[in-house]
Design a protein around this motif. Structure first.
Motif, PDB file in Angstrom:
ATOM      1  N   ASP A 165       0.850  -1.186   0.000  1.00  0.00           N
ATOM      2  CA  ASP A 165       0.000   0.000   0.000  1.00  0.00           C
ATOM      3  C   ASP A 165       0.882   1.231   0.000  1.00  0.00           C
ATOM      4  OD1 ASP A 165       0.968   0.105   2.620  1.00  0.00           O
ATOM      5  OD2 ASP A 165      -0.871  -0.711   3.451  1.00  0.00           O
ATOM      6  N   GLY A 166       0.259   2.393  -0.216  1.00  0.00           N
ATOM      7  CA  GLY A 166       1.008   3.637  -0.200  1.00  0.00           C
ATOM      8  C   GLY A 166       1.579   4.063  -1.531  1.00  0.00           C
ATOM      9  N   GLY A 167       1.363   3.272  -2.577  1.00  0.00           N
ATOM     10  CA  GLY A 167       1.874   3.619  -3.896  1.00  0.00           C
ATOM     11  C   GLY A 167       0.782   4.152  -4.804  1.00  0.00           C
ATOM     12  N   GLU A 168       1.047   4.121  -6.092  1.00  0.00           N
ATOM     13  CA  GLU A 168       0.074   4.574  -7.085  1.00  0.00           C
ATOM     14  C   GLU A 168      -1.106   3.601  -7.126  1.00  0.00           C
ATOM     15  OE1 GLU A 168       0.153   5.743 -11.833  1.00  0.00           O
ATOM     16  OE2 GLU A 168       1.443   4.111 -11.115  1.00  0.00           O
ATOM     17  N   ALA A 169      -2.311   4.109  -6.960  1.00  0.00           N
ATOM     18  CA  ALA A 169      -3.502   3.259  -6.924  1.00  0.00           C
ATOM     19  C   ALA A 169      -4.029   3.016  -8.325  1.00  0.00           C
ATOM     20  CB  ALA A 169      -4.579   3.891  -6.057  1.00  0.00           C
ATOM     21  N   ALA A 180      -2.647  -0.478  -4.344  1.00  0.00           N
ATOM     22  CA  ALA A 180      -1.672   0.614  -4.438  1.00  0.00           C
ATOM     23  C   ALA A 180      -0.318   0.185  -3.893  1.00  0.00           C
ATOM     24  CB  ALA A 180      -2.175   1.842  -3.675  1.00  0.00           C
ATOM     25  N   PRO A 181       0.262  -0.869  -4.464  1.00  0.00           N
ATOM     26  CA  PRO A 181       1.578  -1.307  -3.979  1.00  0.00           C
ATOM     27  C   PRO A 181       2.652  -0.258  -4.249  1.00  0.00           C
ATOM     28  CG  PRO A 181       0.967  -2.482  -5.986  1.00  0.00           C
ATOM     29  CD  PRO A 181      -0.238  -1.714  -5.570  1.00  0.00           C
ATOM     30  N   ALA A 182       3.587  -0.153  -3.344  1.00  0.00           N
ATOM     31  CA  ALA A 182       4.670   0.827  -3.468  1.00  0.00           C
ATOM     32  C   ALA A 182       5.943   0.149  -3.959  1.00  0.00           C
ATOM     33  CB  ALA A 182       4.932   1.497  -2.113  1.00  0.00           C
ATOM     34  N   GLY A 183       6.765   0.942  -4.670  1.00  0.00           N
ATOM     35  CA  GLY A 183       8.041   0.425  -5.140  1.00  0.00           C
ATOM     36  C   GLY A 183       7.933  -0.311  -6.445  1.00  0.00           C
ATOM     37  N   LEU A 184       7.223   0.276  -7.407  1.00  0.00           N
ATOM     38  CA  LEU A 184       7.103  -0.324  -8.737  1.00  0.00           C
ATOM     39  C   LEU A 184       7.681   0.635  -9.772  1.00  0.00           C
ATOM     40  CD1 LEU A 184       3.476  -1.756  -8.520  1.00  0.00           C
ATOM     41  CD2 LEU A 184       5.622  -3.026  -8.321  1.00  0.00           C
ATOM     42  N   ARG A 185       8.344   0.096 -10.760  1.00  0.00           N
ATOM     43  CA  ARG A 185       9.013   0.923 -11.761  1.00  0.00           C
ATOM     44  C   ARG A 185       7.998   1.713 -12.599  1.00  0.00           C
ATOM     45  NH1 ARG A 185      10.679  -4.677 -14.290  1.00  0.00           N
ATOM     46  NH2 ARG A 185       8.902  -5.182 -15.618  1.00  0.00           N
ATOM     47  N   PRO A 186       8.428   2.832 -13.176  1.00  0.00           N
ATOM     48  CA  PRO A 186       7.555   3.566 -14.084  1.00  0.00           C
ATOM     49  C   PRO A 186       7.118   2.674 -15.243  1.00  0.00           C
ATOM     50  CG  PRO A 186       9.474   4.890 -13.509  1.00  0.00           C
ATOM     51  CD  PRO A 186       9.731   3.508 -12.978  1.00  0.00           C
TER      52      PRO A 186
END
Length: 200
Positions: A135-139, A154-160
């Motif tokens: 959680d805390g990433g782009e939803a 909304a997983p955090a730490g994913l590449r563009p």
């Protein structure tokens, strides 16, 4: 013997722990977007989250080649998997039945792995994506089989561009890879049948 060459323990009760872990993984893939906990009590080798290590210990054996980043393949994680699963560790992503990638790394791409064939779509790679958090990433919104209406993750730490890769993977259905997002002892499933909506 040096401490960093010791291979940690696997399941203490293989039948019970593997069955419980398999049920959690099945729930993750049959109910995309829901967080499942895999707590088999193992201490994972360096570089693998507990959920990642437990999933591989549950699903992999000597007939299932695994792809790992070189730093993991040549380190304690590779040794641990060879010992406990008897699995071959391959250098070419497309040869892998299972793979582990760091969500922040730019390569390999999801499309570099085996999407299966028209005759055998089930022979595609299952990719475990290790995240900084779930959680805390782009939803993004999810829809499709196993989801009532829609849900968001909304997983955090994913590449563009990661979600664009996932959407392209879904567009190739019934071909495509299946994904398991992990952090700590938790896992979220994203099978190839899941539709990815716009980021929010």
């Amino acid at each position: 013997m040096a401490t960093d060459t010791l291979i940690g323990a696997g399941f203490s009760d293989p039948v019970f722990q593997s069955q419980a872990s398999f049920r959690a993984l099945l729930a993750a893939l049959s109910e995309p977007g829901t967080r499942q906990t895999i707590d088999a009590g193992i201490v994972p080798p360096a570089g693998l989250h507990a959920a990642t290590a437990t999933a591989l210990l549950t699903l992999a054996d000597y007939e299932t080649p695994i792809w790992l980043p070189a730093a993991l393949r040549d380190g304690p994680a590779g040794a641990w998997l060879r010992f406990h699963c008897g699995a071959a560790l391959v250098e070419e992503p497309r040869r892998a039945a299972f793979a582990v990638i760091d969500g922040t790394e730019t390569a390999p791409l999801l499309a570099d792995f085996d999407p299966g064939t028209d005759q055998f779509p089930d022979r595609s790679t299952t990719i475990i994506v290790q995240c900084e958090a779930l959680d805390g990433g782009e939803a993004v919104t999810l829809a499709g089989p196993g989801i009532l209406g829609s849900c968001s993750v909304a997983p955090a730490g994913l590449r563009p561009g990661f979600w664009a890769e996932v959407a392209a993977n879904n567009a190739a259905y019934p071909l495509g890879v299946d994904l398991l997002l992990t952090h700590g002892d938790a896992v979220v499933g994203l099978p190839r049948s899941t539709h990815i909506g716009e980021a929010r």
